[in-house]
Design a protein around this motif. Structure first.
Motif, short mmCIF file in Angstrom:
data_model
loop_
_atom_site.label_atom_id
_atom_site.label_comp_id
_atom_site.label_asym_id
_atom_site.label_seq_id
_atom_site.Cartn_x
_atom_site.Cartn_y
_atom_site.Cartn_z
N ASN A 1 0.80 -1.23 0.00
CA ASN A 1 0.00 0.00 0.00
C ASN A 1 0.84 1.28 0.00
O ASN A 1 0.48 2.28 0.63
CB ASN A 1 -0.96 -0.01 1.20
N THR A 2 1.96 1.23 -0.74
CA THR A 2 2.81 2.44 -0.86
C THR A 2 2.77 3.02 -2.27
O THR A 2 2.90 4.23 -2.43
CB THR A 2 4.27 2.13 -0.47
N ASN A 3 2.60 2.19 -3.31
CA ASN A 3 2.51 2.69 -4.69
C ASN A 3 1.04 2.96 -5.03
O ASN A 3 0.46 2.32 -5.91
CB ASN A 3 3.10 1.68 -5.67
N VAL A 4 0.44 3.90 -4.32
CA VAL A 4 -0.98 4.19 -4.51
C VAL A 4 -1.20 5.70 -4.50
O VAL A 4 -0.38 6.46 -3.97
CB VAL A 4 -1.86 3.53 -3.41
N CYS A 5 -2.32 6.12 -5.11
CA CYS A 5 -2.66 7.54 -5.15
C CYS A 5 -4.18 7.66 -5.24
O CYS A 5 -4.88 6.64 -5.37
CB CYS A 5 -1.98 8.22 -6.34
N PRO A 6 -4.74 8.87 -5.19
CA PRO A 6 -6.20 9.02 -5.26
C PRO A 6 -6.82 8.39 -6.51
O PRO A 6 -7.96 7.90 -6.45
CB PRO A 6 -6.39 10.54 -5.24
N TYR B 1 -5.33 -10.28 4.15
CA TYR B 1 -4.69 -8.96 4.07
C TYR B 1 -4.88 -8.42 2.65
O TYR B 1 -4.93 -9.18 1.69
CB TYR B 1 -3.20 -9.07 4.39
N VAL B 2 -4.98 -7.11 2.52
CA VAL B 2 -5.19 -6.49 1.22
C VAL B 2 -4.04 -5.54 0.92
O VAL B 2 -3.76 -4.63 1.71
CB VAL B 2 -6.54 -5.74 1.16
N ASP B 3 -3.39 -5.76 -0.22
CA ASP B 3 -2.33 -4.88 -0.71
C ASP B 3 -2.83 -4.24 -2.00
O ASP B 3 -3.11 -4.94 -2.98
CB ASP B 3 -1.05 -5.69 -0.97
N LEU B 4 -2.94 -2.91 -2.02
CA LEU B 4 -3.50 -2.21 -3.16
C LEU B 4 -2.44 -1.68 -4.13
O LEU B 4 -2.76 -0.93 -5.05
CB LEU B 4 -4.39 -1.06 -2.68
N ASN B 5 -1.18 -2.07 -3.94
CA ASN B 5 -0.13 -1.60 -4.87
C ASN B 5 -0.43 -1.99 -6.31
O ASN B 5 -0.07 -1.28 -7.24
CB ASN B 5 1.22 -2.19 -4.47
N ARG B 6 -1.06 -3.14 -6.51
CA ARG B 6 -1.29 -3.65 -7.86
C ARG B 6 -2.47 -2.96 -8.55
O ARG B 6 -2.64 -3.08 -9.77
CB ARG B 6 -1.53 -5.16 -7.79
#
Length: 493
Positions: free
Chosen positions: A46-51, A156-161
């Motif tokens: 969850n670090t490579n994310v934006c609005p 767990y959810v990772d939204l980087n993708r």
């Protein structure tokens, strides 16, 4: 119902499997499909994310031009028709790793359709597998499950993708065996790697495949009820999952049951599939045109410009290399196993006196040693430049095959490249006919019994004399000259 029961070949032979594949390929762009976030695997969750990729209110998507070029290149490489005008749509569904509640995709007007891939058949022929469509979409996030099935404890959810640019490649239901599915995926991956649109790394999720499979009695006009198999992370497992699923479905039908239309998960540890969710009713994704993106226009001029960047694809390259370097089919197949490998081989072969020797040394002498040492090509102490030098030395008869083997052994033992080892060891080959004749005379004089065998018609004994002289010369006698002189001397006895 389990596929562990043993079905007789006669029972299995009554049925025909029908297989179609859906392959999701992450495109090798620097940024995501609709925002400027890095398209990179391995960052902290969850670090490579934006609005934009999180779908926050007021954030608007902006299409990545490079993703369009890669999608177009993919379509062209798969012999598809590339639409001049395609439409983005919202595919609506609710899942924890889809923060917007919809996925930007393409529905009835994809960027590419009506293509094909050719695969080899067991009898040496070619079978053409249709490609229904190749459409653009964005990837969802990733749900990481702690446990499996009934023992699931946490997710767990990772939204980087989220927002990673994808091309989904959908085949026609033209595949009839798990082996054909394996060949199709192998060819598809080859094409995508050569085209440079994706790294196709299944471990990192760059290439993911779902398989739709059903069975029907041979000759039946209609397809059977299909099951979709997900969660398969290698081509080998896809083949195994299909083998299991085909037998499972045949067993159900043979026992008078009905195959359920459902999504199933592959468990590699147990070697079987499990029911995930029912698909008795088609899921209504409520597709509608994406209001924040205009129609995508790929003009004929832009398509022609993209087509110019298409590298030589694997099948065409194999045919050219066979003709240009006099390779056999198997060697050409190995040398084009990756674009990088083919490029590096041709860089050396193009400068060599005999490219065929380069191929032989690369695949046999070097390949055998790498396999024995469990090393990859990029870990080899002998560079391709070194292979080229070795091939030229052999071609010019400056060293023998035996000397070359010894030098290669030293290279691997000391971890030094071939040119450095050769320069230090500098073995010399004896090419003086009189010096070789003197050694032959000594061996003939010491082996009267073998001379008599030769004179008695046992011509294969000549090999004994060649071996003895080669030993006496410490492997330095020129092999071609030695064989010629041995035969000449023995015939004169």
């Amino acid at each position: 119902m389990s596929a562990t029961a043993v079905l007789s070949p006669d029972v299995i032979d009554k049925y025909e499997p029908v297989i179609g594949l859906e392959v999701h390929v992450q495109l090798l762009t620097e940024t995501k499909a609709f925002c400027g976030c890095a398209n990179k695997f391995g960052a902290a969750p969850n670090t490579n994310v934006c609005p934009v990729c999180l779908g926050l209110p007021g954030a608007l998507p902006v299409l990545n031009r490079k993703a369009v070029e890669f999608a177009t290149l993919t379509g062209l490489a798969l012999n598809c028709q590339v639409r001049e005008r395609s439409i983005f749509a919202r595919k609506n569904y609710f899942y924890p790793d889809l923060p917007k509640g919809y996925q930007i995709s393409q529905f009835d007007k994809p960027i590419a359709e009506h293509g094909w891939i050719e695969i080899p058949t067991p009898n040496g022929g070619i079978k053409r597998i249709g490609v229904t469509r190749a459409h653009m979409e964005e990837d969802a996030g990733k749900s990481i499950h702690d446990g499996f099935a009934d023992s699931l404890t946490k997710t767990y959810v990772d939204l980087n993708r989220c927002g990673t640019p994808l091309v989904e490649i959908v085949s026609e239901p033209d595949l009839r065996t798990p082996d054909e599915a394996f060949e199709y995926l192998t060819k598809l991956k080859e094409i995508l790697l050569f085209a440079g649109v994706s790294d196709c790394n299944m471990e990192e999720g760059s290439l993911r495949c779902d398989a739709n499979v059903s069975v029907r009695l041979k000759g039946a006009p209609k397809f059977g009820t299909k099951a979709e198999v997900k969660n398969v992370n290698s081509f080998r497992y896809i083949r195994a999952a299909l083998e299991y699923e085909i037998e499972r479905q045949i067993e159900i039908v043979e026992s008078g049951g009905r195959v359920a239309q459902e999504t199933r998960l592959w468990n590699a540890g147990e070697g079987r599939t499990y029911s995930m969710r029912s698909k008795e009713q088609a899921h209504d994704y409520r597709y509608f045109p994406e209001p924040d993106l205009p129609p995508l226009i790929v003009s004929e001029e832009w398509k022609a410009e993209i087509a110019k960047s298409m590298p030589e694809l694997p099948e065409a390259r194999r045919k050219r290399m066979i003709a240009e370097y006099e390779l056999n089919e198997q060697d050409a197949q190995t040398l084009t196993s990756s674009r990088e490998f083919a490029d590096r081989f041709e860089e050396v072969a193009g400068k060599a006196k005999n490219p065929r020797r380069v191929a032989n040394l690369l695949l046999s002498e070097l390949g055998g040693r790498l396999k024995a040492a469990n090393l990859e090509l990029d870990q080899s102490p002998i560079s391709l430049t070194g292979i080229g030098l070795a091939a030229d030395l052999l071609e010019e008869s400056k060293i023998s095959s035996k000397q070359l083997k010894q030098l290669f052994d030293i290279s691997f033992e000391k971890g030094e490249d071939f040119p450095a080892v050769y320069e230090r060891e500098k073995p010399q080959q004896i090419t003086d006919a009189s010096a070789i004749e003197a050694l032959i005379d000594q061996v003939i004089a010491a082996n009267a019994a073998q001379v008599a065998q030769y004179k008695g018609g046992k011509k294969t004994v000549a090999g004994f004399f060649v071996g003895q002289v080669m030993r006496a010369s410490k492997g330095q006698a020129n092999p071609a000259l030695l064989n010629e002189l041995v035969t000449k001397k023995l015939d004169a006895q």
